[in-house]
Enzyme design. Sequence first.
Site, PDB file in Angstrom:
ATOM      1  N   SER A  17      41.215  83.762  71.025  1.00  0.00           N
ATOM      2  CA  SER A  17      41.273  85.037  71.741  1.00  0.00           C
ATOM      3  C   SER A  17      41.184  84.904  73.255  1.00  0.00           C
ATOM      4  CB  SER A  17      40.176  85.971  71.231  1.00  0.00           C
ATOM      5  OG  SER A  17      38.915  85.354  71.329  1.00  0.00           O
ATOM      6  N   HIS A  64      45.014  88.093  66.737  1.00  0.00           N
ATOM      7  CA  HIS A  64      46.014  88.092  67.807  1.00  0.00           C
ATOM      8  C   HIS A  64      47.389  87.625  67.337  1.00  0.00           C
ATOM      9  CE1 HIS A  64      42.863  88.958  70.694  1.00  0.00           C
ATOM     10  NE2 HIS A  64      42.123  88.104  70.002  1.00  0.00           N
ATOM     11  N   LYS A  92      45.080  95.701  67.435  1.00  0.00           N
ATOM     12  CA  LYS A  92      45.716  94.918  68.499  1.00  0.00           C
ATOM     13  C   LYS A  92      47.229  95.076  68.362  1.00  0.00           C
ATOM     14  CE  LYS A  92      41.570  92.359  69.229  1.00  0.00           C
ATOM     15  NZ  LYS A  92      40.629  91.375  68.724  1.00  0.00           N
TER      16      LYS A  92
HETATM   17  C1  LIG Z   1      39.209  91.481  68.452  1.00  0.00           C
HETATM   18  C2  LIG Z   1      38.818  90.394  67.555  1.00  0.00           C
HETATM   19  C3  LIG Z   1      38.016  90.630  66.431  1.00  0.00           C
HETATM   20  C4  LIG Z   1      37.339  91.944  66.202  1.00  0.00           C
HETATM   21  O1  LIG Z   1      38.227  92.917  65.775  1.00  0.00           O
HETATM   22  P1  LIG Z   1      37.841  94.452  65.994  1.00  0.00           P
HETATM   23  O2  LIG Z   1      38.724  95.184  65.055  1.00  0.00           O
HETATM   24  O3  LIG Z   1      38.092  94.745  67.427  1.00  0.00           O
HETATM   25  O4  LIG Z   1      36.384  94.566  65.632  1.00  0.00           O
HETATM   26  C5  LIG Z   1      37.806  89.603  65.553  1.00  0.00           C
HETATM   27  N1  LIG Z   1      38.324  88.379  65.765  1.00  0.00           N
HETATM   28  C6  LIG Z   1      39.075  88.096  66.845  1.00  0.00           C
HETATM   29  C7  LIG Z   1      39.633  86.731  67.019  1.00  0.00           C
HETATM   30  C8  LIG Z   1      39.329  89.092  67.780  1.00  0.00           C
HETATM   31  O5  LIG Z   1      40.026  88.815  68.871  1.00  0.00           O
END
Ligand SMILES: *Cc1c(COP(=O)(O)O)cnc(C)c1O
Length: 353
Positions: A145, A173, A205
């Site tokens: 991330s 991602h 995302k």
């Molecule tokens: C954003 C993210 C999460 C958390 O997801 P949310 O739905 O925002 O709680 C988990 N793992 C990774 C790698 C992320 O980037």
Amino acid sequence: MDGRELLQFCSNDYLGLANHPKLIAAMQDTAAQFGVGGGASHLVCGHSSYHHQLEERLAKITGRDRALLFSTGYMANLGTVTALLGKGDHILEDRLNHASLLDAGLLSGARFQRFQHNDMADLERRLRKLPADGNRLIVVDAVFSMDGDMAPLAELAALAQKYNAWLMADDAHGFGVLGESGAGCAEFFGLSQQELPVLMGTLGKGIGSFGAFVAGSEALIETLIQFARPYIYTTAMPPAVAAATIAGLNLLSEEPWRRQHLQELIGYFREQAQAFALPLMPSNTAIQPLLIGDEQAAMALSAALEQRGILVSAIRPPTVPVGSSRLRITLSAAHSKADIDCLLAALVEVLAA
Ligand SMILES: *Cc1c(COP(=O)(O)O)cnc(C)c1O
């Protein structure tokens, strides 16, 4: 911000779907019909036909037997790891894994090891030394991330097979973005359910909505329904959110140009940034961080960009290791090439100052 319009390069809305009229309409129409709140947890009476349809779509898209919705990615990771592992088991995580995976590993009570980032030799050394008893889970971010590079999932799957471990990938991602049809890391690497048995993805995302899911075998999903406490003891996401998410999934095939455009922007940004000798990191994804190092310097650069109308937040410890503060630039299909030119011009100016 404060009445000024800024050009933004730090959200995870990689396909530009969060403001898509079809997602907005799906959410509005479903709210008009089903109301706003989910009302109860899934197992009580919060599981609507929209949630169900969404789970079936997610299973189909990822090529898995079943999928289970979670309200957030954080909860999906916490719930999955703690449902699968306990005392006497073993978890091996990449040291750059997302905080939710690290928290999940600690909470599980399993013996916790972090291996060097993307270092298969280090991982294998650790696997070889594990005692014979207890379950084993290898967990990685499919796309890291804060760095944007990918885990070598094919090699990880081979090691998992060799050492009788389960493999879990967090595709927060990659889902929606990676692979021919946007199905994410499993499609990108061509990994079957048997090779990558625990596939987690998020919906807030690339898909532009909210929530998360885990996809895998019938046995995995039934286990999560029975033992994943962040699934059981929480209110279901609103049905309108599930409906908007389905609209987002439809757009993966209806508007494939979004993935293509994003890939073009990534290529263009990297080529230009290289020409300007910007401190790029080794990433081919929409996450294109510039490594700055010092925390204060990263903050100052972010502030200088803001003055020039560009929003890029600085990422500092403890989110990243000390000395590796960075500008985490993210690109989106909602950007144009002209937007990238604005970003590059501002970056060149502030980095030269
Ligand atoms: C954003 C993210 C999460 C958390 O997801 P949310 O739905 O925002 O709680 C988990 N793992 C990774 C790698 C992320 O980037």
